[in-house]
Design an enzyme around this catalytic site. Structure first.
Site, PDB file in Angstrom:
ATOM      1  N   LYS A   1      18.750-113.772 -76.386  1.00  5.68           N
ATOM      2  CA  LYS A   1      18.114-113.626 -77.709  1.00  5.68           C
ATOM      3  C   LYS A   1      17.557-112.221 -77.877  1.00  5.68           C
ATOM      4  CE  LYS A   1      13.879-115.698 -75.874  1.00  5.68           C
ATOM      5  NZ  LYS A   1      13.072-116.937 -75.801  1.00  5.68           N
TER       6      LYS A   1
ATOM      7  N   ARG B   1       3.441-126.094 -78.646  1.00  4.38           N
ATOM      8  CA  ARG B   1       4.092-125.293 -79.666  1.00  4.38           C
ATOM      9  C   ARG B   1       5.227-126.136 -80.255  1.00  4.38           C
ATOM     10  NH1 ARG B   1       7.113-119.772 -77.967  1.00  4.38           N
ATOM     11  NH2 ARG B   1       8.432-121.392 -77.112  1.00  4.38           N
TER      12      ARG B   1
ATOM     13  N   TYR C   1      -2.520 -85.900 -81.510  1.00  3.97           N
ATOM     14  CA  TYR C   1      -3.284 -86.637 -82.532  1.00  3.97           C
ATOM     15  C   TYR C   1      -4.586 -87.169 -81.949  1.00  3.97           C
ATOM     16  CZ  TYR C   1       0.796 -86.771 -85.629  1.00  3.97           C
ATOM     17  OH  TYR C   1       1.836 -86.448 -86.451  1.00  3.97           O
TER      18      TYR C   1
ATOM     19  N   MET D   1       5.266 -90.324 -82.971  1.00  2.88           N
ATOM     20  CA  MET D   1       6.419 -91.090 -83.445  1.00  2.88           C
ATOM     21  C   MET D   1       7.712 -90.653 -82.755  1.00  2.88           C
ATOM     22  SD  MET D   1       7.910 -91.578 -87.309  1.00  2.88           S
ATOM     23  CE  MET D   1       6.491 -92.380 -87.997  1.00  2.88           C
TER      24      MET D   1
HETATM   25  C1  LIG Z   1      13.101-117.159 -74.326  1.00  2.00           C
HETATM   26  C2  LIG Z   1      13.213-118.496 -73.710  1.00  2.00           C
HETATM   27  C3  LIG Z   1      13.558-118.626 -72.360  1.00  2.00           C
HETATM   28  C4  LIG Z   1      13.679-117.453 -71.424  1.00  2.00           C
HETATM   29  O1  LIG Z   1      12.380-117.104 -71.006  1.00  2.00           O
HETATM   30  P1  LIG Z   1      12.147-115.966 -69.895  1.00  2.00           P
HETATM   31  O2  LIG Z   1      10.686-116.047 -69.646  1.00  2.00           O
HETATM   32  O3  LIG Z   1      12.537-114.679 -70.531  1.00  2.00           O
HETATM   33  O4  LIG Z   1      12.984-116.317 -68.742  1.00  2.00           O
HETATM   34  C5  LIG Z   1      13.742-119.906 -71.868  1.00  2.00           C
HETATM   35  N1  LIG Z   1      13.590-120.989 -72.656  1.00  2.00           N
HETATM   36  C6  LIG Z   1      13.237-120.902 -73.954  1.00  2.00           C
HETATM   37  C7  LIG Z   1      13.075-122.138 -74.760  1.00  2.00           C
HETATM   38  C8  LIG Z   1      13.021-119.655 -74.519  1.00  2.00           C
HETATM   39  O5  LIG Z   1      12.659-119.565 -75.806  1.00  2.00           O
END
Ligand SMILES: *Cc1c(COP(=O)(O)O)cnc(C)c1O
Length: 376
Positions: free
Chosen positions: A34, A131, A254, A302
């Site tokens: 992802k 969650r 800055y 930046m």
């Molecule tokens: C992103 C995600 C993972 C991977 O998590 P990591 O900590 O990066 O290994 C696994 N399961 C779900 C549901 C996730 O959203």
């Protein structure tokens, strides 16, 4: 000369880390790609893992479609599932598996008509994170309904840990027990462990692991617990493009928060927060200049940042600077900036990615949506 900044992506290291995850987990592991593979380029990472990874996971449909369009045929799981009936149709047409974490998604499957095929469904339970996920007491009925649903092929049971990266906490053991109590005896495969679960909780390793951050070589455990042989995949690097001498008492950058205490030779580095380097990184954040330990001074801008060259007389304009990667641990930069390696890695942008490793050949067609990608 073009701007000398890049994110080098070592595909051999990615494969090494996947193999490590697979070995530690003992059974199948989804490679989580992802957020454009946590900033590493999802298509290139998927192609590098083709034939090796048991499957992939992404957050939502368009991320999966990018992989299918690039010719990835392995199983792909949508971690947030389908957002509406149309998405479910597309998912079925492209053999994507979907998470079901809410009653509304269950109903969507039950009322689906005219799908191009059946889907594998990962029924997610909230075992304590609070969650996403079905309530424990809804799992048995949800499982039965999915099994009775013509749109559904296999049902996998899953849950997600809130604090697996804190090895001393009892919360992960409690989540495991809650999952067991709710789903024990159901005839299905299960998936519990993310990277921290794979690294620190062997009892969480079931039929499928879901490895994200560890694939990219950043160990999510606290420093004293890090022992897995992971290799950093991304090296974020640039060069010193100008230098100047700052007399004692002179402010730099800055806000003028950094004031030279000694005659200070400052190197300007061609990379800033618009490239994803955190503006919150404080002075003294480690960098490597031509392999030597050095430090950030002054506030990150930046398009550039400033480093201290005073103790590196051999370094100057043209010297290579590593912001994180093989020499500088991205976890250390993240900790100093008050965040986690996940956020730093997936924020990298505007710099070209340069792929390295055994088969780092360009893809024929799909150069990726938003990056000019360079190929060595
Ligand atoms: C992103 C995600 C993972 C991977 O998590 P990591 O900590 O990066 O290994 C696994 N399961 C779900 C549901 C996730 O959203």
């Amino acid at each position: 000369m073009s701007r000398p900044s890049s994110a080098r992506i070592d595909l051999d290291a990615l494969r090494h880390n996947y193999a490590t995850a697979r070995k530690l987990h003992g059974r199948k592991v989804l490679a989580v790609l992802k957020a454009d593979a946590y900033g590493h380029g999802a298509v290139r990472c998927a192609l590098a893992l083709a034939g090796m990874a048991d499957g992939f996971a992404v957050a939502f449909l368009s991320e999966a479609m990018e992989l299918r369009a690039a010719g990835v045929t392995a199983p792909i799981l949508l971690l947030e599932g389908a957002f509406d009936g149309e998405e479910l149709k597309v998912a079925a047409r492209h053999a994507l598996a979907v998470v079901v974490h809410h009653e509304s998604q269950l109903r969507m499957l039950e009322s689906a008509r005219g799908l191009a095929g059946t889907l594998d469904v990962w029924l997610k339970m909230d075992s304590g994170m609070g969650r996403a996920g079905m309530a424990p007491e809804a799992m048995r009925a949800g499982f039965a309904r999915l099994q009775a649903c013509p749109a559904v092929a296999e049902v996998v049971l899953m849950s997600h840990f809130a604090r697996a990266d804190e090895p001393g906490m009892s919360t992960t053991a409690k989540q495991l027990a809650a999952f067991q109590a709710a789903c024990g005896g159901l005839d299905a495969r299960a998936s519990l462990a993310n990277s921290a679960g794979i690294l620190a909780w062997p009892e969480a390793c079931r039929s499928w692991g879901r490895a994200g951050i560890m694939l990219y070589g950043a160990d999510p455990l606290p420093p004293t617990y890090r022992q897995a042989p992971l290799q950093p995949v991304m090296t974020l690097q640039s060069q010193v493009f100008a230098e100047r001498l700052l007399p004692p008492g002179a402010p730099l950058g800055y806000g003028g928060g950094f004031v030279a205490e000694r005659p200070t030779r400052v190197g300007l580095v061609a990379l800033g927060y618009a490239d994803g380097y955190p503006r919150s990184a404080p002075a003294d954040t480690p960098v490597a200049i031509e392999g030597h330990a050095a430090r950030l001074i002054g506030r990150v801008s930046m398009d550039m940042l400033t480093v201290d060259l005073t103790d590196l007389p051999a370094c100057g304009i043209g010297s290579k600077v590593e912001l994180w990667g093989r020499t500088i641990d991205v976890n250390q930069v993240a900790a100093g900036a008050g965040t986690i390696a996940y956020e730093l890695l997936c924020n990298v942008k505007r710099v070209p990615r340069v792929y390295e490793g055994a088969d780092a050949v360009p893809e024929a067609s799909n150069p990726g949506p938003c990056f000019e990608e360079l190929h060595l």
